[in-house]
Scaffold this motif. Structure first.
Motif, PDB file in Angstrom:
ATOM      1  N   ASP A  49      15.162   7.981  -9.136  1.00 41.26           N
ATOM      2  CA  ASP A  49      14.417   7.152  -8.184  1.00 41.26           C
ATOM      3  C   ASP A  49      13.173   6.565  -8.834  1.00 41.26           C
ATOM      4  O   ASP A  49      12.853   5.381  -8.645  1.00 41.26           O
ATOM      5  CB  ASP A  49      14.017   7.981  -6.962  1.00 41.26           C
ATOM      6  CG  ASP A  49      15.183   8.233  -6.018  1.00 41.26           C
ATOM      7  OD1 ASP A  49      16.235   7.588  -6.184  1.00 41.26           O
ATOM      8  OD2 ASP A  49      15.034   9.089  -5.122  1.00 41.26           O
ATOM      9  N   LEU A  50      12.464   7.388  -9.601  1.00 44.51           N
ATOM     10  CA  LEU A  50      11.252   6.893 -10.262  1.00 44.51           C
ATOM     11  C   LEU A  50      11.586   5.802 -11.267  1.00 44.51           C
ATOM     12  O   LEU A  50      10.839   4.824 -11.399  1.00 44.51           O
ATOM     13  CB  LEU A  50      10.522   8.053 -10.951  1.00 44.51           C
ATOM     14  CG  LEU A  50       9.822   9.043 -10.015  1.00 44.51           C
ATOM     15  CD1 LEU A  50       9.331  10.258 -10.785  1.00 44.51           C
ATOM     16  CD2 LEU A  50       8.660   8.368  -9.282  1.00 44.51           C
ATOM     17  N   TYR A  51      12.702   5.956 -11.979  1.00 42.99           N
ATOM     18  CA  TYR A  51      13.114   4.886 -12.893  1.00 42.99           C
ATOM     19  C   TYR A  51      13.387   3.598 -12.123  1.00 42.99           C
ATOM     20  O   TYR A  51      13.183   2.500 -12.643  1.00 42.99           O
ATOM     21  CB  TYR A  51      14.363   5.304 -13.667  1.00 42.99           C
ATOM     22  CG  TYR A  51      14.114   6.369 -14.724  1.00 42.99           C
ATOM     23  CD1 TYR A  51      12.833   6.649 -15.178  1.00 42.99           C
ATOM     24  CD2 TYR A  51      15.174   7.094 -15.268  1.00 42.99           C
ATOM     25  CE1 TYR A  51      12.603   7.622 -16.133  1.00 42.99           C
ATOM     26  CE2 TYR A  51      14.960   8.062 -16.232  1.00 42.99           C
ATOM     27  CZ  TYR A  51      13.679   8.328 -16.660  1.00 42.99           C
ATOM     28  OH  TYR A  51      13.466   9.294 -17.617  1.00 42.99           O
ATOM     29  N   GLY A  52      13.871   3.723 -10.903  1.00 42.43           N
ATOM     30  CA  GLY A  52      14.114   2.561 -10.051  1.00 42.43           C
ATOM     31  C   GLY A  52      12.909   2.156  -9.220  1.00 42.43           C
ATOM     32  O   GLY A  52      13.041   1.380  -8.273  1.00 42.43           O
ATOM     33  N   ARG A  53      11.726   2.691  -9.559  1.00 49.62           N
ATOM     34  CA  ARG A  53      10.458   2.410  -8.895  1.00 49.62           C
ATOM     35  C   ARG A  53      10.486   2.808  -7.419  1.00 49.62           C
ATOM     36  O   ARG A  53      10.017   2.073  -6.534  1.00 49.62           O
ATOM     37  CB  ARG A  53      10.060   0.922  -9.029  1.00 49.62           C
ATOM     38  CG  ARG A  53       9.720   0.506 -10.453  1.00 49.62           C
ATOM     39  CD  ARG A  53       8.896  -0.774 -10.487  1.00 49.62           C
ATOM     40  NE  ARG A  53       7.656  -0.651  -9.727  1.00 49.62           N
ATOM     41  CZ  ARG A  53       6.544  -0.083 -10.189  1.00 49.62           C
ATOM     42  NH1 ARG A  53       6.521   0.418 -11.416  1.00 49.62           N
ATOM     43  NH2 ARG A  53       5.469  -0.017  -9.441  1.00 49.62           N
ATOM     44  N   ARG A  54      11.044   3.991  -7.151  1.00 51.58           N
ATOM     45  CA  ARG A  54      11.037   4.542  -5.806  1.00 51.58           C
ATOM     46  C   ARG A  54      10.628   6.008  -5.866  1.00 51.58           C
ATOM     47  O   ARG A  54      10.864   6.687  -6.861  1.00 51.58           O
ATOM     48  CB  ARG A  54      12.408   4.412  -5.132  1.00 51.58           C
ATOM     49  CG  ARG A  54      12.900   2.992  -4.971  1.00 51.58           C
ATOM     50  CD  ARG A  54      14.154   2.931  -4.123  1.00 51.58           C
ATOM     51  NE  ARG A  54      13.865   3.268  -2.725  1.00 51.58           N
ATOM     52  CZ  ARG A  54      13.420   2.411  -1.822  1.00 51.58           C
ATOM     53  NH1 ARG A  54      13.210   1.144  -2.155  1.00 51.58           N
ATOM     54  NH2 ARG A  54      13.176   2.798  -0.579  1.00 51.58           N
ATOM     55  N   HIS A  55      10.001   6.467  -4.772  1.00 49.48           N
ATOM     56  CA  HIS A  55       9.622   7.880  -4.676  1.00 49.48           C
ATOM     57  C   HIS A  55       9.646   8.284  -3.217  1.00 49.48           C
ATOM     58  O   HIS A  55       8.984   7.656  -2.376  1.00 49.48           O
ATOM     59  CB  HIS A  55       8.235   8.115  -5.271  1.00 49.48           C
ATOM     60  CG  HIS A  55       7.787   9.540  -5.195  1.00 49.48           C
ATOM     61  ND1 HIS A  55       8.442  10.561  -5.863  1.00 49.48           N
ATOM     62  CD2 HIS A  55       6.756  10.134  -4.530  1.00 49.48           C
ATOM     63  CE1 HIS A  55       7.838  11.703  -5.628  1.00 49.48           C
ATOM     64  NE2 HIS A  55       6.817  11.473  -4.808  1.00 49.48           N
ATOM     65  N   GLN A  56      10.458   9.304  -2.936  1.00 47.25           N
ATOM     66  CA  GLN A  56      10.597   9.815  -1.572  1.00 47.25           C
ATOM     67  C   GLN A  56      10.928   8.704  -0.582  1.00 47.25           C
ATOM     68  O   GLN A  56      10.368   8.615   0.511  1.00 47.25           O
ATOM     69  CB  GLN A  56       9.326  10.553  -1.156  1.00 47.25           C
ATOM     70  CG  GLN A  56       9.058  11.804  -1.994  1.00 47.25           C
ATOM     71  CD  GLN A  56       7.796  12.539  -1.596  1.00 47.25           C
ATOM     72  OE1 GLN A  56       6.949  12.015  -0.871  1.00 47.25           O
ATOM     73  NE2 GLN A  56       7.677  13.778  -2.057  1.00 47.25           N
ATOM     74  N   GLY A  57      11.844   7.843  -1.001  1.00 54.72           N
ATOM     75  CA  GLY A  57      12.346   6.792  -0.120  1.00 54.72           C
ATOM     76  C   GLY A  57      11.482   5.553  -0.018  1.00 54.72           C
ATOM     77  O   GLY A  57      11.832   4.604   0.703  1.00 54.72           O
TER      78      GLY A  57
END
Length: 257
Positions: A49-57
Motif C-alpha cells: 500500500d505504501l508503495y502505491g502511496r496509500r496507508h490504512q485505506g
C-alpha cells in the motif's frame, strides 16, 4: 557413449553441452524460502500500500514520504596481487585470483521510493547506532524534517528490530513511522534493487586497495546514480499478493519427517 558404440570418441565439453541442453537436469537445483511470519499478508499488504502511496485505506498526502532502508554488510576490500588488466578487443577484463584482504565495511542506505533520492553511509558494522546515524542524516534534510509523516520500511535486522526500535526512532523523530517487513521477505524491500545494481556496477570485480577506496567508490556511485535515477516500476500489488496467498493455501502442508 563409447562403450555402446554410439561414438568413437567424445570430449568433456561436448558432454557438458549436451547435458546443459537437456530438458530435465536433476543435478541442478534452486533453493527458496517463504516467510513463516503468521502476519505475512498483513505486513506485506501494508508495505505494498505504501508503495502505491496509500496507508490504512487513504491516499498519502504530498507531505508524506516513504523510505526503504537496509544494509549491505561485510563488503571486503580485496587487493589483487597483480594489477587487473583492462578489457580489450574480444577480451574480458582479467582479474588476478589471488588477493590480500584489506578489511570489510557495511554500506547502509535509504531510498525515497517515490522521489528517487538516495542517502548512504559506510560504517564499520551495522548496529542500532549506525542505523540511527543514517536516520538522522535523512531526517535532518528537507522535505523530511518538516514532513507530516515519513514511513521507513525496514527488515528485522537487530539494528532496527521490534517495538524497541519503533519507540527509539519515534522518540528521536516525532514524524517517523517504522514499518517492518515480514521475516524472510527482503524481496519486498525496494532498496535491495539498488543494492543489486551496486553489486554489479561497483563491487564486481572486487579489486580495491583498501577500505577508503571502497567507500569513495560507493558514495561516488550513489551521487552519480541519483542524478539519473527514477522511481522503480514496482509491479507486485495487493491483488498479486492475494493470488499468491490463495495458491499457498491450496498446497497441502508439508509432512514432518
Amino acid at each position: 557413449m563409447i562403450r555402446r558404440g554410439l561414438v568413437a570418441q567424445i570430449s568433456e565439453a561436448t558432454i557438458w553441452r549436451w547435458l546443459a541442453d537437456d530438458a530435465i537436469r536433476p543435478w541442478t537445483f534452486r533453493s527458496w524460502i517463504f516467510s513463516r511470519d503468521p502476519a505475512f499478508a498483513d505486513k506485506a499488504g501494508q508495505v505494498l500500500d505504501l508503495y502505491g502511496r496509500r496507508h490504512q485505506g487513504r491516499r498519502l498526502r504530498s507531505d508524506e514520504f516513504v523510505i526503504s532502508a537496509d544494509e549491505k554488510t561485510r563488503i571486503q576490500a580485496r587487493c589483487r596481487c597483480h594489477p587487473s588488466l583492462p578489457p580489450g578487443k574480444a577480451r574480458a577484463i582479467r582479474v588476478e585470483h589471488t588477493y590480500k584482504r584489506g578489511g570489510a565495511l557495511d554500506y547502509i542506505a535509504a531510498w525515497d521510493v517515490h522521489r528517487a533520492r538516495l542517502f548512504g553511509r559506510c560504517e564499520e558494522a551495522t548496529t542500532f547506532f549506525s542505523f540511527d546515524r543514517l536516520v538522522a542524516q535523512v531526517m535532518a534534510t528537507e522535505p523530511y524534517a518538516s514532513a507530516r509523516r515519513v514511513f521507513w520500511i525496514v527488515d528485522n535486522d537487530s539494528a532496527h528490530r521490534g517495538q524497541r526500535a519503533i519507540d527509539r526512532c519515534r522518540a528521536a523523530h516525532r514524524n517517523l513511522r517504522l514499518v517492518h517487513l515480514p521475516v524472510h521477505s527482503s524481496w519486498l524491500n525496494q532498496i535491495e534493487i539498488y543494492f543489486s545494481i551496486v553489486q554489479r556496477k561497483v563491487l564486481t570485480p572486487n579489486d580495491f586497495t583498501d577500505l577508503a577506496v571502497v567507500q569513495d567508490r560507493l558514495l561516488a556511485f550513489e551521487r552519480r546514480y541519483e542524478t539519473l535515477a527514477k522511481p522503480f516500476e514496482w509491479k507486485f500489488t495487493r491483488s498479486d499478493l492475494a493470488h499468491l496467498m490463495s495458491r499457498l493455501e491450496e498446497k497441502p502442508p508439508a509432512v514432518a519427517a
